[in-house]
Design an enzyme around this catalytic site. Structure first.
Site, PDB file in Angstrom:
ATOM      1  N   LYS A 181      41.899  48.143  33.340  1.00 34.23           N
ATOM      2  CA  LYS A 181      41.718  46.903  32.579  1.00 34.23           C
ATOM      3  C   LYS A 181      40.664  46.055  33.288  1.00 34.23           C
ATOM      4  O   LYS A 181      40.937  45.412  34.298  1.00 34.23           O
ATOM      5  CB  LYS A 181      43.020  46.105  32.488  1.00 34.23           C
ATOM      6  CG  LYS A 181      42.916  45.033  31.427  1.00 34.23           C
ATOM      7  CD  LYS A 181      43.704  43.782  31.701  1.00 34.23           C
ATOM      8  CE  LYS A 181      43.025  42.746  32.515  1.00 34.23           C
ATOM      9  NZ  LYS A 181      41.786  42.157  31.969  1.00 34.23           N
ATOM     10  N   GLU A 256      42.836  43.403  46.710  1.00 38.03           N
ATOM     11  CA  GLU A 256      41.658  42.828  47.362  1.00 38.03           C
ATOM     12  C   GLU A 256      41.488  41.445  46.756  1.00 38.03           C
ATOM     13  O   GLU A 256      41.239  41.329  45.551  1.00 38.03           O
ATOM     14  CB  GLU A 256      40.422  43.675  47.100  1.00 38.03           C
ATOM     15  CG  GLU A 256      40.489  45.013  47.800  1.00 38.03           C
ATOM     16  CD  GLU A 256      39.254  45.839  47.543  1.00 38.03           C
ATOM     17  OE1 GLU A 256      38.739  46.419  48.497  1.00 38.03           O
ATOM     18  OE2 GLU A 256      38.816  45.910  46.395  1.00 38.03           O
ATOM     19  N   CYS A 290      33.587  37.370  46.630  1.00 36.68           N
ATOM     20  CA  CYS A 290      34.781  37.243  47.469  1.00 36.68           C
ATOM     21  C   CYS A 290      34.403  37.034  48.929  1.00 36.68           C
ATOM     22  O   CYS A 290      35.102  36.352  49.657  1.00 36.68           O
ATOM     23  CB  CYS A 290      35.661  38.471  47.324  1.00 36.68           C
ATOM     24  SG  CYS A 290      34.810  39.994  47.732  1.00 36.68           S
ATOM     25  N   GLU A 388      38.771  28.477  48.182  1.00 40.48           N
ATOM     26  CA  GLU A 388      37.669  29.289  47.665  1.00 40.48           C
ATOM     27  C   GLU A 388      37.054  28.546  46.479  1.00 40.48           C
ATOM     28  O   GLU A 388      37.736  28.274  45.496  1.00 40.48           O
ATOM     29  CB  GLU A 388      38.220  30.648  47.217  1.00 40.48           C
ATOM     30  CG  GLU A 388      37.135  31.610  46.795  1.00 40.48           C
ATOM     31  CD  GLU A 388      37.694  32.943  46.317  1.00 40.48           C
ATOM     32  OE1 GLU A 388      38.645  32.946  45.510  1.00 40.48           O
ATOM     33  OE2 GLU A 388      37.179  33.982  46.751  1.00 40.48           O
TER      34      GLU A 388
HETATM   35  P1  NAD Z   1      41.438  36.822  38.388  1.00 37.96           P
HETATM   36  O1  NAD Z   1      42.524  37.003  39.373  1.00 37.96           O
HETATM   37  O2  NAD Z   1      41.484  35.660  37.479  1.00 37.96           O
HETATM   38  O3  NAD Z   1      41.321  38.087  37.426  1.00 37.96           O
HETATM   39  C1  NAD Z   1      41.195  39.392  37.952  1.00 37.96           C
HETATM   40  C2  NAD Z   1      41.739  40.359  36.937  1.00 37.96           C
HETATM   41  O4  NAD Z   1      43.141  40.128  36.793  1.00 37.96           O
HETATM   42  C3  NAD Z   1      41.136  40.232  35.538  1.00 37.96           C
HETATM   43  O5  NAD Z   1      40.981  41.520  34.976  1.00 37.96           O
HETATM   44  C4  NAD Z   1      42.181  39.439  34.795  1.00 37.96           C
HETATM   45  O6  NAD Z   1      42.171  39.666  33.411  1.00 37.96           O
HETATM   46  C5  NAD Z   1      43.451  39.980  35.414  1.00 37.96           C
HETATM   47  N1  NAD Z   1      44.597  39.086  35.301  1.00 37.96           N
HETATM   48  C6  NAD Z   1      44.592  37.745  35.032  1.00 37.96           C
HETATM   49  N2  NAD Z   1      45.853  37.282  35.005  1.00 37.96           N
HETATM   50  C7  NAD Z   1      46.659  38.334  35.263  1.00 37.96           C
HETATM   51  C8  NAD Z   1      48.065  38.483  35.398  1.00 37.96           C
HETATM   52  N3  NAD Z   1      48.898  37.446  35.255  1.00 37.96           N
HETATM   53  N4  NAD Z   1      48.558  39.720  35.708  1.00 37.96           N
HETATM   54  C9  NAD Z   1      47.720  40.761  35.902  1.00 37.96           C
HETATM   55  N5  NAD Z   1      46.384  40.687  35.762  1.00 37.96           N
HETATM   56  C10 NAD Z   1      45.858  39.484  35.466  1.00 37.96           C
HETATM   57  O7  NAD Z   1      40.087  36.868  39.240  1.00 37.96           O
HETATM   58  P2  NAD Z   1      38.620  36.694  38.723  1.00 37.96           P
HETATM   59  O8  NAD Z   1      38.427  35.259  38.399  1.00 37.96           O
HETATM   60  O9  NAD Z   1      38.300  37.724  37.696  1.00 37.96           O
HETATM   61  O10 NAD Z   1      37.792  37.093  40.030  1.00 37.96           O
HETATM   62  C11 NAD Z   1      37.543  36.213  41.039  1.00 37.96           C
HETATM   63  C12 NAD Z   1      38.493  36.428  42.204  1.00 37.96           C
HETATM   64  O11 NAD Z   1      38.434  37.781  42.630  1.00 37.96           O
HETATM   65  C13 NAD Z   1      38.109  35.605  43.406  1.00 37.96           C
HETATM   66  O12 NAD Z   1      39.249  35.043  43.994  1.00 37.96           O
HETATM   67  C14 NAD Z   1      37.461  36.616  44.340  1.00 37.96           C
HETATM   68  O13 NAD Z   1      37.476  36.251  45.693  1.00 37.96           O
HETATM   69  C15 NAD Z   1      38.249  37.837  44.038  1.00 37.96           C
HETATM   70  N6  NAD Z   1      37.519  39.047  44.425  1.00 37.96           N
HETATM   71  C16 NAD Z   1      37.900  39.738  45.532  1.00 37.96           C
HETATM   72  C17 NAD Z   1      37.193  40.858  45.941  1.00 37.96           C
HETATM   73  C18 NAD Z   1      37.594  41.640  47.170  1.00 37.96           C
HETATM   74  O14 NAD Z   1      37.131  42.761  47.333  1.00 37.96           O
HETATM   75  N7  NAD Z   1      38.428  41.088  48.025  1.00 37.96           N
HETATM   76  C19 NAD Z   1      36.092  41.281  45.197  1.00 37.96           C
HETATM   77  C20 NAD Z   1      35.727  40.548  44.077  1.00 37.96           C
HETATM   78  C21 NAD Z   1      36.466  39.443  43.687  1.00 37.96           C
END
Ligand code: NAD
Length: 430
Positions: A181, A256, A290, A388
Site C-alpha cells: 500500500k 522506519e 526522514c 520533525e
Molecule cells: P505517514 O505515517 O502519514 O504515512 C505513511 C504510510 O502509512 C502511508 O502509506 C499512509 O497511507 C499510511 N497510513 C496512514 N495512516 C495509517 C494507519 N492508521 N495505519 C496504517 N497505515 C497508515 O507518513 P508520511 O507523511 O507518508 O511520511 C512522512 C514520514 O515518514 C516522516 O515522519 C518521515 O520521517 C518518515 N520516513 C521515514 C523514513 C525512514 O527510513 N526512517 C523514510 C521516509 C520517511
C-alpha cells in the site's frame, strides 16, 4: 513545460489482474506545484484488501514462487531493474508531479531504485543458514533460512519508488509474497513498478498493490492475520498504531520512522565543505526527508560567522517548478504538510527563536512553495529543536564543548540518524 502534464488513470494489481476498487470509488492526486490533476486511482477498501491478501497467501502457500530456484527469481528481479532504468525519465516525471520534488533528484532516486533491484537479485542465490557440529557425536544442528510468508508493505510519500525498492525486491528475493500500500498521494510509480514486475514474469498473486487511505486499509493490513510481517516506513505516530494493530497474530514488524537529525560543526572544521553539506542536508527534497539535517549545532566561537554564511548560501538555493532542471527545492507535497510546517515556524517565533531567513509561503501563481527558512538562537527545549518539521526549515543551536554538543544532539525523542552524509565536522580526528 506544462504540455508534459497529463492526468494518468491507474488500476490496482490483485492476483495478476488490473482492477478498480470493488465499490468503484476513486481519488485524484493533484500536482502540488501545478495545481492540476496528475493521477486518478482506485480508492481501495477492506474488500480489496481481503482479495489482495488472499491472493498473496495462495501464491505463497501453493507456489510456485517460494519454491522456485533462486536463479530464476534473480532473472525476474534483474528484468525489473532493467525496466526501471529504461523508463527512468517517465518514472521521474511521475514522482516530480506527484511529490513536488525536483525532477533531477527524482531521476537519481529512480536509478538508485534499479540498483536495489539488481542487488536484491544477487541475494536470491545467497539464502543460506548455519550448521553446528560441535553439539556432540550424536547431534547436528542446522539453521535454515526460510521466507517469512506474506509481507505487507506500507510506504510514505517522500521517496516513493526508492522506499518500496528498499523492501519489495528483498522480500521477493527470498520467496515471500507481498501486499503493498503506497502513500495515497504518490502511488503512481509503485503501480508502474508492479506493471514492470508482471511483465518481467512475476507469477500472479506474488505482488499485489492497492491504493487508498492509510486509516481505511493500512490499519486493517497491519492487523490482518494472514499477513506474516509488516514493513512500514512513515511517521512515528502511525508506526505506533501499526505496532498496536499488528499484535493480534504477533506478526513481525519492521518500522522506519521519523527523525530530527543533528549536524555538528566545530570551530576547526573545513567550513567551506561543512557549509555545502549543511545547506544541502536541510533543503534536499524540500526537507521532506526522514534524515533531513534539520538541526545545526555550531560551536559558539564561530557561530556568528558560520550562521551568516549559512543564511547567504540558503538565499541562493533555487526554489521553483520541479520540472525545471535548475530547481533544487520544489513544492511542498500537500496543504496539510504546508500547514504543519507553518505551525512549527510560528511556534519557533512564539518561543523566541530568531527568524533569519524565509519563514513563509512564497508568492507564486500556482502551487505551494515554502521559502528556505533559517532560525538562529534556538534552545534545545523549543519545538523547532525537538519535533520533525519535514520542511525546508533549519534550526540552529550553539554549543561550547563536545560534551555539550553530544548532549544537545541526543536530546530529542528521535534517534534516526545524524548529519546528511557526515554528522560531525571537525579536523580533530583527521
Ligand atoms: P505517514 O505515517 O502519514 O504515512 C505513511 C504510510 O502509512 C502511508 O502509506 C499512509 O497511507 C499510511 N497510513 C496512514 N495512516 C495509517 C494507519 N492508521 N495505519 C496504517 N497505515 C497508515 O507518513 P508520511 O507523511 O507518508 O511520511 C512522512 C514520514 O515518514 C516522516 O515522519 C518521515 O520521517 C518518515 N520516513 C521515514 C523514513 C525512514 O527510513 N526512517 C523514510 C521516509 C520517511
Amino acid at each position: 513545460m506544462s504540455t508534459q502534464i497529463v492526468a494518468r488513470t491507474y488500476q490496482n494489481l490483485i492476483d495478476g489482474r488490473w482492477v478498480d476498487a470493488a465499490d468503484g470509488r476513486t481519488f485524484e492526486r493533484i500536482s502540488p506545484a501545478h495545481d492540476v490533476v496528475v493521477g486518478r486511482y482506485p480508492s481501495a477498501g477492506v474488500a480489496d484488501l481481503e482479495r489482495a491478501v488472499a491472493a498473496a497467501r495462495r501464491a505463497f502457500d501453493e507456489g510456485p514462487w517460494p519454491m522456485m530456484p533462486g536463479v530464476e527469481r534473480a532473472r525476474i528481479l534483474n528484468r525489473v531493474a532493467d525496466a526501471i532504468r529504461a523508463d527512468a525519465d517517465d518514472l521521474a516525471l511521475i514522482e516530480a508531479l506527484e511529490s513536488g520534488k525536483p525532477v533531477t533528484q527524482a531521476r537519481d532516486e529512480i536509478v538508485s531504485s534499479a540498483d536495489l533491484w539488481e542487488y536484491a537479485a544477487t541475494l536470491c542465490r545467497h539464502t543460506y543458514g548455519d550448521t553446528y557440529n560441535t553439539l556432540g557425536s550424536s547431534m547436528f544442528g542446522m539453521v535454515l533460512r526460510e521466507p517469512v510468508g506474506v509481507v505487507g508493505m506500507i510506504t510514505p510519500w517522500n521517496f516513493p519508488l526508492l522506499i518500496i525498492s528498499q523492501k519489495l525486491p528483498f522480500a521477493l528475493a527470498v520467496g515471500c509474497t507481498a501486499v503493498v500500500k503506497p502513500a495515497e498521494i504518490t502511488s503512481g510509480t509503485t503501480l508502474r513498478l508492479a506493471q514492470m514486475a508482471q511483465a518481467a514474469g512475476l507469477p500472479d498473486g506474488v505482488l499485489n498493490v492497492i491504493t487508498g487511505p492509510g486509516r481505511e486499509i493500512g490499519t486493517p493490513m497491519a492487523a490482518h492475520n494472514d499477513i506474516d510481517m509488516i514493513s512500514f516506513t512513515g511517521s512515528t505516530d502511525v508506526g505506533r498504531r501499526v505496532i498496536e494493530a499488528s499484535s493480534g497474530n504477533l506478526k513481525k514488524v519492521e518500522l522506519e520512522l521519523g527523525g530530527k537529525n543533528p549536524q555538528l560543526v566545530f570551530a576547526d572544521a573545513d567550513l567551506d565543505a561543512a557549509l555545502d553539506a549543511v545547506v544541502y542536508g536541510v533543503y534536499f527534497n524540500m526537507g521532506e526527508c526522514c534524515n533531513s539535517g534539520s538541526r545545526l549545532l555550531v560551536q559558539r566561537s564561530i557561530a556568528d560567522e558560520f550562521i551568516a554564511r549559512v543564511v547567504e548560501r540558503a538565499k541562493t538555493v533555487p526554489v521553483g517548478d520541479p520540472l525545471d532542471p535548475a530547481t533544487k527545492v520544489g513544492a511542498i507535497a500537500t496543504d496539510d504538510q504546508f500547514n504543519k510546517i507553518v505551525e512549527l515556524v510560528d511556534s519557533g517565533r512564539a518561543e523566541g527563536a530568531n527568524l533569519l531567513l524565509g519563514g513563509g509561503r512564497m508568492d507564486t501563481e500556482r502551487g505551494r512553495f515554502m521559502a528556505p527558512t533559517v532560525f538562529g538562537g534556538v534552545a534545545p527545549t523549543m519545538r523547532i529543536a525537538r519535533e520533525e518539521i519535514f520542511g525546508p526549515v533549519l534550526s540552529i543551536l550553539t554549543f561550547d564543548t563536545a560534551q555539550e554538543a553530544a548532549h544537545i544532539a541526543n536530546s530529542t525523542p528521535y534517534g534516526l540518524s545524524a548529519g546528511s552524509g557526515r554528522a560531525i565536522w571537525t579536523r580533530r580526528w583527521a
